[in-house]
Design an enzyme around this catalytic site. Structure first.
Site, PDB file in Angstrom:
ATOM      1  N   LYS A  42       1.025  -1.216   0.096  1.00 11.81           N
ATOM      2  CA  LYS A  42      -0.048  -0.041   0.014  1.00 11.81           C
ATOM      3  C   LYS A  42       0.858   1.204   0.108  1.00 11.81           C
ATOM      4  O   LYS A  42       2.220   1.040   0.316  1.00 11.81           O
ATOM      5  CB  LYS A  42      -0.853  -0.127   1.263  1.00 11.81           C
ATOM      6  N   TYR A 265      14.979  29.770   7.750  1.00 15.76           N
ATOM      7  CA  TYR A 265      13.715  30.466   7.974  1.00 15.76           C
ATOM      8  C   TYR A 265      14.053  30.777   9.665  1.00 15.76           C
ATOM      9  O   TYR A 265      14.327  29.746  10.306  1.00 15.76           O
ATOM     10  CB  TYR A 265      12.627  29.919   7.679  1.00 15.76           C
TER      11      TYR A 265
HETATM   12  C1  LIG Z   1      -0.248  -1.580   6.737  1.00 16.01           C
HETATM   13  C2  LIG Z   1      -0.572  -2.921   7.466  1.00 16.01           C
HETATM   14  C3  LIG Z   1       0.004  -4.025   7.544  1.00 16.01           C
HETATM   15  C4  LIG Z   1       1.516  -3.794   7.569  1.00 16.01           C
HETATM   16  O1  LIG Z   1       2.193  -3.380   8.644  1.00 16.01           O
HETATM   17  P1  LIG Z   1       3.369  -3.027   9.111  1.00 16.01           P
HETATM   18  O2  LIG Z   1       3.484  -2.594  10.351  1.00 16.01           O
HETATM   19  O3  LIG Z   1       4.126  -2.041   7.985  1.00 16.01           O
HETATM   20  O4  LIG Z   1       4.301  -4.375   8.798  1.00 16.01           O
HETATM   21  C5  LIG Z   1      -0.598  -5.277   7.822  1.00 16.01           C
HETATM   22  N1  LIG Z   1      -2.138  -5.241   8.047  1.00 16.01           N
HETATM   23  C6  LIG Z   1      -2.881  -4.164   7.867  1.00 16.01           C
HETATM   24  C7  LIG Z   1      -4.101  -4.341   7.806  1.00 16.01           C
HETATM   25  C8  LIG Z   1      -2.355  -2.966   7.634  1.00 16.01           C
HETATM   26  O5  LIG Z   1      -2.947  -1.900   7.319  1.00 16.01           O
END
Ligand SMILES: *Cc1c(COP(=O)(O)O)cnc(C)c1O
Length: 376
Positions: A42, A265
């Site tokens: 994702k 800044y």
């Molecule tokens: C993002 C996500 C993961 C992965 O989590 P990590 O901590 O990056 O390993 C697993 N399950 C769900 C439902 C997620 O949203």
């Protein structure tokens, strides 16, 4: 990387090591031999580039690619990658027709969502595999555990759906071990109450921290994200993983400032003595977090560390190179990578590695090494 003539090299880029991605996936798969892998890709594969990374994991034979939404699923599909795709979160009604059409796997959090998928699947003439989502503590989606047997009966009456899996999520696997251990126990007893592991082909609860730190207790699928990108949420396992992304830029300018001169800044930093200041061609507009300002963040140039001076600006960052007269304009700068961990940058920015990775903007050119993937 091949380059057109009259086109300058990028001034901010992320080198992505495909071999390290494959290594980290093997590490994840070796934790518990019973666990198949859903590689979570994702948010553009945590900023590493959705299609290129998805292809590497699909070629490595993962059971699923985990995405956040249909836009990501569609990009993977259009790239010609034919892995099973799982949607990690709730879907919106307007997205469901596309999901059914492609046979992507949604998780089900409500009966009206299930009924809608059922209707669409019956129309399409092909049953849709779905996973039952259970809320064991995350509070973001899934059915709360109490009425699950009724839910399961309802789902099994829907002829368009096949309940192929059951999943839940861990809110604090890297922070609260007793709670998480209890969650694993509750999840396995929920599965037992619903007829046992044989009812669900896929049973999944663990993210990276859940996979690394806990006994799977009847789960046979894990959903690692962060660890695949080289960062362990549990520091004890960090040395098993390889760095995937190196965020780099170049020194564009070097000047000498007198004592008492402000830098950046707000003039939050003022030189105490004559100072050789180098300007780097990257800033928060590239996703390097502005919030590291004033917290002792550092960069790596020519084998040494140099402190960031004053605030990170949108397109440029100043560092103190007084100690290194050999540092020159054009030198490569590592913002994070082999010598500075993303975890360190996240800590200085008072945020988490997930946030730093996903904050790297499209202005940063992703360059793939050792992945067999395309450079761009
Ligand atoms: C993002 C996500 C993961 C992965 O989590 P990590 O901590 O990056 O390993 C697993 N399950 C769900 C439902 C997620 O949203």
């Amino acid at each position: 990387m091949e380059r057109e003539s009259h086109v300058s090299p990028p001034r901010a880029w992320a080198e992505i090591d495909g071999g390290a991605l494959r290594h980290n996936l093997r590490v994840a798969a070796d934790v518990w031999p019973v666990m198949a892998m859903m590689a979570v890709v994702k948010a553009g594969a945590y900023g590493h580039g959705l299609e290129d990374v998805a292809r590497i994991f699909a070629d490595a034979g993962v059971a699923f690619l985990g995405v956040a939404n249909v836009g990501e699923a569609r990009r993977i599909h259009r790239a010609g990658i034919r892995a099973a795709i799982y949607l990690l979160g709730a879907t919106w009604s307007e997205e469901r027709e596309e999901i059914v059409h492609h046979g992507w796997t949604p998780c089900i959090s409500s009966l009206h969502e299930a009924a809608d998928f059922n209707r669409l699947a019956l129309l399409s003439g092909r049953p849709l595999a779905v996973h039952l989502a259970v809320d064991t503590g995350m509070g973001r989606g899934g059915f709360v555990a109490e009425r699950l047997d009724e839910v399961m009966e309802e789902l099994q009456r829907m002829n368009g759906l096949r309940v192929e899996g059951i999943g839940s999520h861990l809110p604090s696997a890297d922070e609260d071990e007793p709670f998480t251990r209890e969650q694993f126990r509750r999840f396995s007893s929920i599965i037992a109450d619903l007829g046992g592991p044989g009812v669900f082909r896929w049973r999944h609860l663990a993210n990276s921290a859940g996979l690394l730190g806990y006994d799977p207790l009847g789960c046979n699928l894990a959903r690692p994200g962060l660890m695949l990108y080289g960062v362990s949420p549990l520091p004890a396992f960090q040395e098993k993983l390889r760095t995937v992304m190196s965020l780099k830029s170049r020194i564009t300018l070097i000047r000498s400032l007198p004592a008492g001169h402000g830098v950046s800044y707000g003039r939050a930093f003022v030189t105490e003595k004559p100072t050789r200041v180098a300007t780097i061609g990257m800033g928060y507009g590239d996703g390097y977090p502005r919030h590291v300002s004033g917290h002792g963040a550092r960069v790596f140039v020519r084998g040494e560390y140099f402190p960031i001076l004053g605030r990170v600006t949108m397109d440029q960052i100043m560092i103190d190179v007084t100690a290194a007269p050999d540092v020159a304009e054009g030198d490569e700068v590592e913002l994070f990578g082999a010598h500075i961990s993303v975890a360190e940058v996240a800590e200085k920015a008072e945020t988490i590695p997930w946030h730093v990775f996903t904050g790297i903007t499209p202005r940063v050119v992703r360059i793939y090494n050792g992945g067999g993937a395309t450079s761009r």
